[in-house]
Design a protein around this motif. Sequence first.
Motif, PDB file in Angstrom:
ATOM      1  N   PHE A 424       0.813  -1.222   0.000  1.00 35.54           N
ATOM      2  CA  PHE A 424       0.000   0.000   0.000  1.00 35.54           C
ATOM      3  C   PHE A 424       0.846   1.272   0.000  1.00 35.54           C
ATOM      4  N   THR A 425       2.021   1.259   0.606  1.00 34.40           N
ATOM      5  CA  THR A 425       2.860   2.465   0.636  1.00 34.40           C
ATOM      6  C   THR A 425       3.551   2.700  -0.703  1.00 34.40           C
ATOM      7  N   PHE A 426       4.150   1.650  -1.238  1.00 37.35           N
ATOM      8  CA  PHE A 426       4.984   1.819  -2.428  1.00 37.35           C
ATOM      9  C   PHE A 426       4.276   1.428  -3.726  1.00 37.35           C
ATOM     10  N   ASP A 427       3.555   0.315  -3.737  1.00 35.32           N
ATOM     11  CA  ASP A 427       2.919  -0.143  -4.980  1.00 35.32           C
ATOM     12  C   ASP A 427       1.638   0.615  -5.288  1.00 35.32           C
ATOM     13  N   VAL A 428       0.794   0.853  -4.278  1.00 35.57           N
ATOM     14  CA  VAL A 428      -0.513   1.495  -4.509  1.00 35.57           C
ATOM     15  C   VAL A 428      -0.414   3.018  -4.416  1.00 35.57           C
ATOM     16  N   LEU A 429       0.091   3.533  -3.295  1.00 35.42           N
ATOM     17  CA  LEU A 429       0.229   4.998  -3.170  1.00 35.42           C
ATOM     18  C   LEU A 429       1.353   5.540  -4.035  1.00 35.42           C
ATOM     19  N   GLY A 430       2.300   4.679  -4.414  1.00 33.79           N
ATOM     20  CA  GLY A 430       3.370   5.111  -5.311  1.00 33.79           C
ATOM     21  C   GLY A 430       4.403   5.995  -4.653  1.00 33.79           C
ATOM     22  N   LEU A 431       4.556   5.897  -3.328  1.00 32.67           N
ATOM     23  CA  LEU A 431       5.572   6.684  -2.635  1.00 32.67           C
ATOM     24  C   LEU A 431       6.944   6.041  -2.835  1.00 32.67           C
ATOM     25  N   GLU A 432       7.969   6.838  -2.705  1.00 35.78           N
ATOM     26  CA  GLU A 432       9.332   6.330  -2.860  1.00 35.78           C
ATOM     27  C   GLU A 432      10.093   6.508  -1.555  1.00 35.78           C
ATOM     28  N   ALA A 433      10.855   5.483  -1.195  1.00 38.12           N
ATOM     29  CA  ALA A 433      11.583   5.503   0.073  1.00 38.12           C
ATOM     30  C   ALA A 433      12.891   6.264  -0.077  1.00 38.12           C
ATOM     31  N   THR A 434      12.797   7.524  -0.480  1.00 31.27           N
ATOM     32  CA  THR A 434      14.000   8.353  -0.617  1.00 31.27           C
ATOM     33  C   THR A 434      14.396   8.893   0.745  1.00 31.27           C
ATOM     34  N   ALA A 435      15.681   8.818   1.006  1.00 30.36           N
ATOM     35  CA  ALA A 435      16.223   9.354   2.264  1.00 30.36           C
ATOM     36  C   ALA A 435      15.508   8.798   3.484  1.00 30.36           C
ATOM     37  N   VAL A 436      15.239   7.483   3.485  1.00 30.66           N
ATOM     38  CA  VAL A 436      14.612   6.857   4.645  1.00 30.66           C
ATOM     39  C   VAL A 436      15.659   6.730   5.754  1.00 30.66           C
ATOM     40  N   LEU A 437      15.355   7.258   6.900  1.00 28.28           N
ATOM     41  CA  LEU A 437      16.260   7.167   8.043  1.00 28.28           C
ATOM     42  C   LEU A 437      15.678   6.178   9.041  1.00 28.28           C
ATOM     43  N   GLU A 438      16.524   5.393   9.643  1.00 28.10           N
ATOM     44  CA  GLU A 438      16.024   4.276  10.443  1.00 28.10           C
ATOM     45  C   GLU A 438      15.458   4.693  11.792  1.00 28.10           C
ATOM     46  N   ASN A 439      15.927   5.751  12.383  1.00 30.59           N
ATOM     47  CA  ASN A 439      15.359   6.190  13.656  1.00 30.59           C
ATOM     48  C   ASN A 439      15.677   7.660  13.885  1.00 30.59           C
ATOM     49  N   ASN A 440      15.074   8.219  14.921  1.00 32.77           N
ATOM     50  CA  ASN A 440      15.220   9.649  15.173  1.00 32.77           C
ATOM     51  C   ASN A 440      16.663  10.030  15.498  1.00 32.77           C
ATOM     52  N   GLN A 441      17.389   9.095  16.098  1.00 33.34           N
ATOM     53  CA  GLN A 441      18.791   9.374  16.413  1.00 33.34           C
ATOM     54  C   GLN A 441      19.577   9.638  15.141  1.00 33.34           C
ATOM     55  N   ASP A 442      19.319   8.806  14.092  1.00 31.29           N
ATOM     56  CA  ASP A 442      19.990   9.014  12.810  1.00 31.29           C
ATOM     57  C   ASP A 442      19.572  10.342  12.188  1.00 31.29           C
ATOM     58  N   THR A 443      18.282  10.684  12.336  1.00 31.74           N
ATOM     59  CA  THR A 443      17.787  11.953  11.793  1.00 31.74           C
ATOM     60  C   THR A 443      18.525  13.130  12.414  1.00 31.74           C
ATOM     61  N   ASP A 444      18.633  13.104  13.743  1.00 30.26           N
ATOM     62  CA  ASP A 444      19.314  14.198  14.441  1.00 30.26           C
ATOM     63  C   ASP A 444      20.784  14.268  14.037  1.00 30.26           C
ATOM     64  N   ARG A 445      21.415  13.098  13.890  1.00 32.33           N
ATOM     65  CA  ARG A 445      22.827  13.060  13.516  1.00 32.33           C
ATOM     66  C   ARG A 445      23.033  13.682  12.136  1.00 32.33           C
ATOM     67  N   LEU A 446      22.141  13.311  11.190  1.00 36.31           N
ATOM     68  CA  LEU A 446      22.263  13.856   9.831  1.00 36.31           C
ATOM     69  C   LEU A 446      22.049  15.365   9.843  1.00 36.31           C
ATOM     70  N   LYS A 447      21.064  15.836  10.612  1.00 33.52           N
ATOM     71  CA  LYS A 447      20.802  17.282  10.681  1.00 33.52           C
ATOM     72  C   LYS A 447      22.037  18.027  11.189  1.00 33.52           C
ATOM     73  N   ASN A 448      22.670  17.468  12.200  1.00 36.38           N
ATOM     74  CA  ASN A 448      23.862  18.112  12.759  1.00 36.38           C
ATOM     75  C   ASN A 448      24.981  18.205  11.718  1.00 36.38           C
ATOM     76  N   ILE A 449      25.144  17.129  10.941  1.00 38.87           N
ATOM     77  CA  ILE A 449      26.191  17.114   9.911  1.00 38.87           C
ATOM     78  C   ILE A 449      25.896  18.144   8.833  1.00 38.87           C
ATOM     79  N   VAL A 450      24.636  18.183   8.374  1.00 38.98           N
ATOM     80  CA  VAL A 450      24.266  19.125   7.312  1.00 38.98           C
ATOM     81  C   VAL A 450      24.408  20.563   7.806  1.00 38.98           C
ATOM     82  N   GLU A 451      23.972  20.818   9.033  1.00 37.33           N
ATOM     83  CA  GLU A 451      24.084  22.173   9.579  1.00 37.33           C
ATOM     84  C   GLU A 451      25.550  22.600   9.712  1.00 37.33           C
ATOM     85  N   LEU A 452      26.422  21.642  10.054  1.00 38.46           N
ATOM     86  CA  LEU A 452      27.853  21.935  10.100  1.00 38.46           C
ATOM     87  C   LEU A 452      28.362  22.321   8.710  1.00 38.46           C
ATOM     88  N   LEU A 453      27.940  21.582   7.690  1.00 40.49           N
ATOM     89  CA  LEU A 453      28.347  21.887   6.311  1.00 40.49           C
ATOM     90  C   LEU A 453      27.788  23.238   5.857  1.00 40.49           C
TER      91      LEU A 453
END
Length: 494
Positions: A424-453
């Motif tokens: 239902f997420t990918f085949d029917v709704l047609g969404l794409e799993a771009t930039a899927v992060l596994e948990n909030n900790q990874d999200t925060d880590r990526l934000k910190n890296i991007v903000e540093l850049l």
Amino acid sequence: MALYEEQELKIYNSLSGEKETFKPITDGYVGMYVCGPTVYSNVHLGNCRTFISFDLVFRYLKHLGYKVRYVRNITDAGHLENDAETGEDRIAKKARLEEIEPMEVVQKYTVDFHTILQKFNNLPPSIEPTATGHIVEQIEIIKEIIDNGFAYEANGSVYFDVLKYNESNHYGILSGRKLEDMIANTRELTAQDDKKNPQDFALWKKAEPQHIMRWPSPWSIGFPGWHLECTVMSSKYLGNAFDIHGGGMDLKFPHHECEIAQGQAANGKNPVNYWMHANMLTLNGKKMAKSTGNNILPADLISGDNDILSKPFSPSVARFFMLQANYRSILDFSDEALTAAEKGFQRLMNAIALLPKLKVSANSSFNVKEWKQNCYDAMNDDFNSPILIAQLFEAVKQINAINAEKATITKSDLEILKETLKVFTFDVLGLEATAVLENNQDTDRLKNIVELLIDLRNNARDNKDYATSDKIRDELAKNGITLKDGKEGTQFSL
């Protein structure tokens, strides 16, 4: 047994104004026609919403096991300004303004159309015919309508005789209009002297000397009427009677009304069993319009190169946002709504990424089979994507609870959950799993890296080291992270 034999799909039929159980003309097969774009300008977001809506329909029918022939045309001739009977051809006018050939205009904006829909992850139709590729067939069907007594020639043009047709049929059956009221409200317009009645519409127009796009016919050197092409191409590839015809709400009258009349006049058959109409998209509570500046192109939404939104948004987030409303309802596009959709989209993707890590138990606290049928029930109710999405978030809630060991699931139920979410997420709704992060900790880590850049990039710009600042921006873009510079600093989106 195919899924469609187990699920009862209901479709809101604009012809009856009711939800009807879907029964295709041929068991296991569906013929669907959707009015495509007139390719004289960049496709706009309202168009995208319509095509995303029918992509959802196409995807779900295919998932149910139907063999679907999806025909969506390209209008590359015959569509005059303001949907009128007189004036310039939209494509010819653009060609004159840009000082290029009409077919260069067609090619340029057809490519844009395909590029944008591909970004939104729309599946291509089965057949994509063009109006100019079917001039011969359009001339032949005009002959049939004349022979059947429902059209007449006048000074090289051919018009459909609406009053004659209405003697044995109902012109207005789709839009709910009465011909008597149309006649009473008609103002006499110029350039209608050739018509018997103002309600009559052109099947073939004699070309004026300045008209660029023209073809020979038994009546004159001219061009076909806009309404005719869809009748010709739908009947050629789907038959004189087929299952589903879709398009934007704005096409219901006169375009689709004229299609019904032409089909009946030519073949003596009601051409379509289920008429579906997608509603409009507004922007900040107002109608989108280039003239007022209340408009944003899909490419500008994705790049962030606009003055309306605070940052760029990925095509999958925009698609997710559009599917959060039923295709028949008006949907308002705004920065706040897109931002909220982005958060919801990320929550869904994060939960899906957690699935492989979930521990299985001896029993389930979550009735997965009942939830799965609820997903089908949502889509079976006239492709009700917002209810489906609500069901997906019920699964998100359960996944997070299981991950926190506050709920349990068996191995077999987990497999059903995984497969159903994928479908239902990918085949029917047609969404794409771009930039899927596994948990909030990874999200925060990526934000910190991007903000540093971003800080490093800002320092480089302050020091006029534009090579370094551009390199940081470009490398981030390559990895799906878009920067947007604004009054409040630099924002980024995944």
